[in-house]
Write an enzyme that holds these catalytic residues in place. Structure first.
Site, PDB file in Angstrom:
ATOM      1  N   ALA A  61      -9.525  -6.957 189.015  1.00 15.63           N
ATOM      2  CA  ALA A  61      -8.996  -6.835 190.376  1.00 15.63           C
ATOM      3  C   ALA A  61      -7.584  -7.406 190.428  1.00 15.63           C
ATOM      4  O   ALA A  61      -7.256  -8.332 189.680  1.00 15.63           O
ATOM      5  CB  ALA A  61      -9.905  -7.596 191.343  1.00 15.63           C
ATOM      6  N   GLY A 101     -13.067  -7.040 186.823  1.00 12.87           N
ATOM      7  CA  GLY A 101     -13.317  -5.681 187.297  1.00 12.87           C
ATOM      8  C   GLY A 101     -13.003  -4.624 186.250  1.00 12.87           C
ATOM      9  O   GLY A 101     -13.569  -3.523 186.292  1.00 12.87           O
ATOM     10  N   GLU A 104     -16.075  -4.471 184.336  1.00 13.32           N
ATOM     11  CA  GLU A 104     -17.105  -3.860 185.196  1.00 13.32           C
ATOM     12  C   GLU A 104     -16.942  -2.336 185.248  1.00 13.32           C
ATOM     13  O   GLU A 104     -17.930  -1.595 185.259  1.00 13.32           O
ATOM     14  CB  GLU A 104     -17.042  -4.485 186.594  1.00 13.32           C
ATOM     15  CG  GLU A 104     -17.504  -5.949 186.576  1.00 13.32           C
ATOM     16  CD  GLU A 104     -17.358  -6.641 187.902  1.00 13.32           C
ATOM     17  OE1 GLU A 104     -16.230  -6.677 188.442  1.00 13.32           O
ATOM     18  OE2 GLU A 104     -18.374  -7.156 188.427  1.00 13.32           O
ATOM     19  N   GLU A 124     -14.148 -14.295 186.104  1.00 20.42           N
ATOM     20  CA  GLU A 124     -14.048 -14.589 187.540  1.00 20.42           C
ATOM     21  C   GLU A 124     -14.315 -16.060 187.847  1.00 20.42           C
ATOM     22  O   GLU A 124     -13.675 -16.654 188.711  1.00 20.42           O
ATOM     23  CB  GLU A 124     -15.030 -13.707 188.335  1.00 20.42           C
ATOM     24  CG  GLU A 124     -14.595 -12.253 188.496  1.00 20.42           C
ATOM     25  CD  GLU A 124     -15.040 -11.354 187.345  1.00 20.42           C
ATOM     26  OE1 GLU A 124     -15.366 -11.872 186.254  1.00 20.42           O
ATOM     27  OE2 GLU A 124     -15.037 -10.125 187.538  1.00 20.42           O
TER      28      GLU A 124
HETATM   29  C1  LIG Z   1      -4.621 -10.385 181.366  1.00 20.04           C
HETATM   30  C2  LIG Z   1      -4.207 -11.667 180.664  1.00 20.04           C
HETATM   31  C3  LIG Z   1      -5.153 -11.975 179.499  1.00 20.04           C
HETATM   32  C4  LIG Z   1      -2.794 -11.421 180.094  1.00 20.04           C
HETATM   33  O1  LIG Z   1      -2.317 -12.607 179.520  1.00 20.04           O
HETATM   34  P1  LIG Z   1      -0.815 -12.687 178.966  1.00 20.04           P
HETATM   35  O2  LIG Z   1      -0.647 -14.070 178.414  1.00 20.04           O
HETATM   36  O3  LIG Z   1      -0.529 -11.541 178.066  1.00 20.04           O
HETATM   37  O4  LIG Z   1       0.126 -12.453 180.221  1.00 20.04           O
HETATM   38  P2  LIG Z   1       0.226 -13.287 181.595  1.00 20.04           P
HETATM   39  O5  LIG Z   1      -0.961 -14.149 181.814  1.00 20.04           O
HETATM   40  O6  LIG Z   1       1.563 -13.899 181.632  1.00 20.04           O
HETATM   41  O7  LIG Z   1       0.126 -12.100 182.665  1.00 20.04           O
HETATM   42  C5  LIG Z   1       1.150 -11.107 182.731  1.00 20.04           C
HETATM   43  C6  LIG Z   1       1.344 -10.735 184.158  1.00 20.04           C
HETATM   44  O8  LIG Z   1       0.186 -10.078 184.623  1.00 20.04           O
HETATM   45  C7  LIG Z   1      -0.276 -10.711 185.813  1.00 20.04           C
HETATM   46  N1  LIG Z   1      -1.734 -10.565 185.906  1.00 20.04           N
HETATM   47  C8  LIG Z   1      -2.648 -10.838 184.975  1.00 20.04           C
HETATM   48  N2  LIG Z   1      -3.881 -10.568 185.401  1.00 20.04           N
HETATM   49  C9  LIG Z   1      -3.733 -10.123 186.676  1.00 20.04           C
HETATM   50  C10 LIG Z   1      -4.650  -9.691 187.678  1.00 20.04           C
HETATM   51  N3  LIG Z   1      -5.982  -9.644 187.461  1.00 20.04           N
HETATM   52  N4  LIG Z   1      -4.146  -9.314 188.872  1.00 20.04           N
HETATM   53  C11 LIG Z   1      -2.815  -9.350 189.098  1.00 20.04           C
HETATM   54  N5  LIG Z   1      -1.900  -9.734 188.199  1.00 20.04           N
HETATM   55  C12 LIG Z   1      -2.362 -10.129 186.998  1.00 20.04           C
HETATM   56  C13 LIG Z   1       0.154 -12.148 185.653  1.00 20.04           C
HETATM   57  O9  LIG Z   1       0.170 -12.789 186.904  1.00 20.04           O
HETATM   58  C14 LIG Z   1       1.536 -11.944 185.069  1.00 20.04           C
HETATM   59  O10 LIG Z   1       2.407 -11.542 186.137  1.00 20.04           O
HETATM   60  P3  LIG Z   1       3.873 -12.109 186.251  1.00 20.04           P
HETATM   61  O11 LIG Z   1       4.396 -11.510 187.515  1.00 20.04           O
HETATM   62  O12 LIG Z   1       3.742 -13.601 186.270  1.00 20.04           O
HETATM   63  O13 LIG Z   1       4.569 -11.609 185.001  1.00 20.04           O
HETATM   64  C15 LIG Z   1      -4.175 -12.868 181.612  1.00 20.04           C
HETATM   65  O14 LIG Z   1      -3.125 -12.691 182.537  1.00 20.04           O
HETATM   66  C16 LIG Z   1      -5.434 -13.092 182.352  1.00 20.04           C
HETATM   67  O15 LIG Z   1      -6.376 -13.647 181.811  1.00 20.04           O
HETATM   68  N6  LIG Z   1      -5.468 -12.665 183.630  1.00 20.04           N
HETATM   69  C17 LIG Z   1      -6.528 -12.955 184.562  1.00 20.04           C
HETATM   70  C18 LIG Z   1      -7.608 -11.913 184.457  1.00 20.04           C
HETATM   71  C19 LIG Z   1      -8.684 -12.187 185.486  1.00 20.04           C
HETATM   72  O16 LIG Z   1      -8.909 -13.274 185.951  1.00 20.04           O
HETATM   73  N7  LIG Z   1      -9.387 -11.102 185.861  1.00 20.04           N
HETATM   74  C20 LIG Z   1     -10.412 -11.154 186.864  1.00 20.04           C
HETATM   75  C21 LIG Z   1      -9.852 -10.832 188.209  1.00 20.04           C
HETATM   76  S1  LIG Z   1     -11.037 -11.013 189.528  1.00 20.04           S
HETATM   77  C22 LIG Z   1     -11.979  -9.599 189.387  1.00 20.04           C
HETATM   78  O17 LIG Z   1     -11.698  -8.758 188.578  1.00 20.04           O
HETATM   79  C23 LIG Z   1     -13.115  -9.466 190.365  1.00 20.04           C
HETATM   80  C24 LIG Z   1     -13.998  -8.337 190.010  1.00 20.04           C
HETATM   81  O18 LIG Z   1     -15.341  -8.752 189.840  1.00 20.04           O
HETATM   82  C25 LIG Z   1     -13.861  -7.198 190.978  1.00 20.04           C
HETATM   83  C26 LIG Z   1     -14.443  -7.467 192.331  1.00 20.04           C
HETATM   84  C27 LIG Z   1     -14.133  -6.379 193.311  1.00 20.04           C
HETATM   85  C28 LIG Z   1     -14.278  -6.881 194.686  1.00 20.04           C
HETATM   86  C29 LIG Z   1     -13.169  -7.846 195.001  1.00 20.04           C
HETATM   87  C30 LIG Z   1     -13.576  -8.788 196.063  1.00 20.04           C
HETATM   88  C31 LIG Z   1     -13.154 -10.167 195.675  1.00 20.04           C
HETATM   89  C32 LIG Z   1     -12.841 -10.964 196.878  1.00 20.04           C
HETATM   90  C33 LIG Z   1     -12.417 -12.350 196.519  1.00 20.04           C
HETATM   91  C34 LIG Z   1     -11.390 -12.758 197.456  1.00 20.04           C
HETATM   92  C35 LIG Z   1     -11.265 -14.228 197.438  1.00 20.04           C
HETATM   93  C36 LIG Z   1      -9.903 -14.626 197.865  1.00 20.04           C
HETATM   94  C37 LIG Z   1      -9.662 -14.377 199.326  1.00 20.04           C
HETATM   95  O19 LIG Z   1      -9.211 -13.292 199.680  1.00 20.04           O
HETATM   96  O20 LIG Z   1      -9.878 -15.309 200.125  1.00 20.04           O
END
Ligand SMILES: CC(C)(COP(=O)(O)OP(=O)(O)OC[C@H]1O[C@@H](n2cnc3c(N)ncnc32)[C@H](O)[C@@H]1OP(=O)(O)O)[C@@H](O)C(=O)NCCC(=O)NCCSC(=O)C[C@@H](O)CCCCCCCCCCCCC(=O)O
Length: 196
Positions: A61, A101, A104, A124
């Site tokens: 997400a 996600g 997923e 997550e």
């Molecule tokens: C992906 C990584 C392993 C990459 O690592 P790397 O070292 O190569 O690079 P960076 O970490 O520097 O990242 C580069 C760049 O990308 C951005 N970024 C990374 N991941 C995301 C992301 N998921 N979303 C947006 N942007 C992302 C990062 O910020 C950098 O950007 P910049 O501008 O600084 O260059 C590593 O980045 C990593 O591990 N990322 C995290 C991955 C993660 O945590 N994934 C899970 C996300 S949560 C999810 O997927 C939920 C699912 O179950 C789907 C659910 C659907 C329903 C959603 C409802 C949820 C509601 C919750 C709301 C609660 C909050 C609220 O609203 O109150």
């Protein structure tokens, strides 16, 4: 940011593209839903491969959209249900990461092919939420409750070779992941025709 579709023989290859990590923003989800829906309905398409651009399948997400009003429209759950229910074989081609996600979505596909360098996980918990798009159901069904719980509560990134041992992915390849996914789709189609 968009999902694009190309055809390889009768297999549609849908590429998720939202640099840098293909996070599932609202507009990307809308685009995936459209391309997948069109491919599902197109009678010239026999199978579908889902893959990611930018060297990654999908990091989940779009965390940057959390708290915005776009979260619910075009839900990832609806996309995942449509993928799972699709009558055509759907194969995920995983390069880079399939996290949250992103995993997923891949779990909703019927088969998963991963590059040997890829990592999968449900991280997550590390940001204080639970997987919310079917991962807590589909992962235990696939690999059993103990192994799935371990991934969910630790949020760790599982390397492709371990993912193969656990049964999260069906095949690991050293190169040409998308071609391998297309080949697997065509093999499944062949088996289907041989059984009729
Ligand atoms: C992906 C990584 C392993 C990459 O690592 P790397 O070292 O190569 O690079 P960076 O970490 O520097 O990242 C580069 C760049 O990308 C951005 N970024 C990374 N991941 C995301 C992301 N998921 N979303 C947006 N942007 C992302 C990062 O910020 C950098 O950007 P910049 O501008 O600084 O260059 C590593 O980045 C990593 O591990 N990322 C995290 C991955 C993660 O945590 N994934 C899970 C996300 S949560 C999810 O997927 C939920 C699912 O179950 C789907 C659910 C659907 C329903 C959603 C409802 C949820 C509601 C919750 C709301 C609660 C909050 C609220 O609203 O109150």
């Amino acid at each position: 940011m968009a999902a694009t579709r190309r055809l390889s023989h009768s297999v549609a290859v849908i590429t998720i593209n939202h640099p840098p990590v293909n996070a599932l923003s609202h507009s990307l989800r809308r685009s995936i839903a459209k391309e997948f829906g069109d491919a599902s309905k197109d009678s010239s398409i026999e199978a579908i491969v889902l893959c990611g651009a930018n060297g990654n399948f999908c990091a989940g997400a779009d965390i940057k959209e959390f708290g915005s009003s776009t979260l619910d429209s075009v839900s990832l759950n609806n996309i995942n249900d449509a993928v799972e229910r699709c009558q055509k074989p759907v194969v995920a081609a995983i390069e880079g990461v399939a996290l949250g996600g992103g995993l997923e979505l891949a779990l909703s596909c019927h088969y998963r092919v991963a590059n040997v360098q890829a990592r999968v996980g449900l991280p997550e918990v590390l940001i204080g939420i639970l997987p919310a798009a079917g991962g807590t159901q589909r992962l235990p069904r696939l690999i059993g409750i103990p192994a799935a719980l371990d991934m969910i509560v630790r949020g760790r990134h599982v390397p492709a070779t371990e993912a193969l041992q656990l049964g999260v992915v069906d095949e690991v390849v050293k190169a040409n992941t998308i071609d391998a996914a297309i080949q697997l789709a065509r093999k499944v189609l062949g088996e289907k025709y041989n059984h009729h």
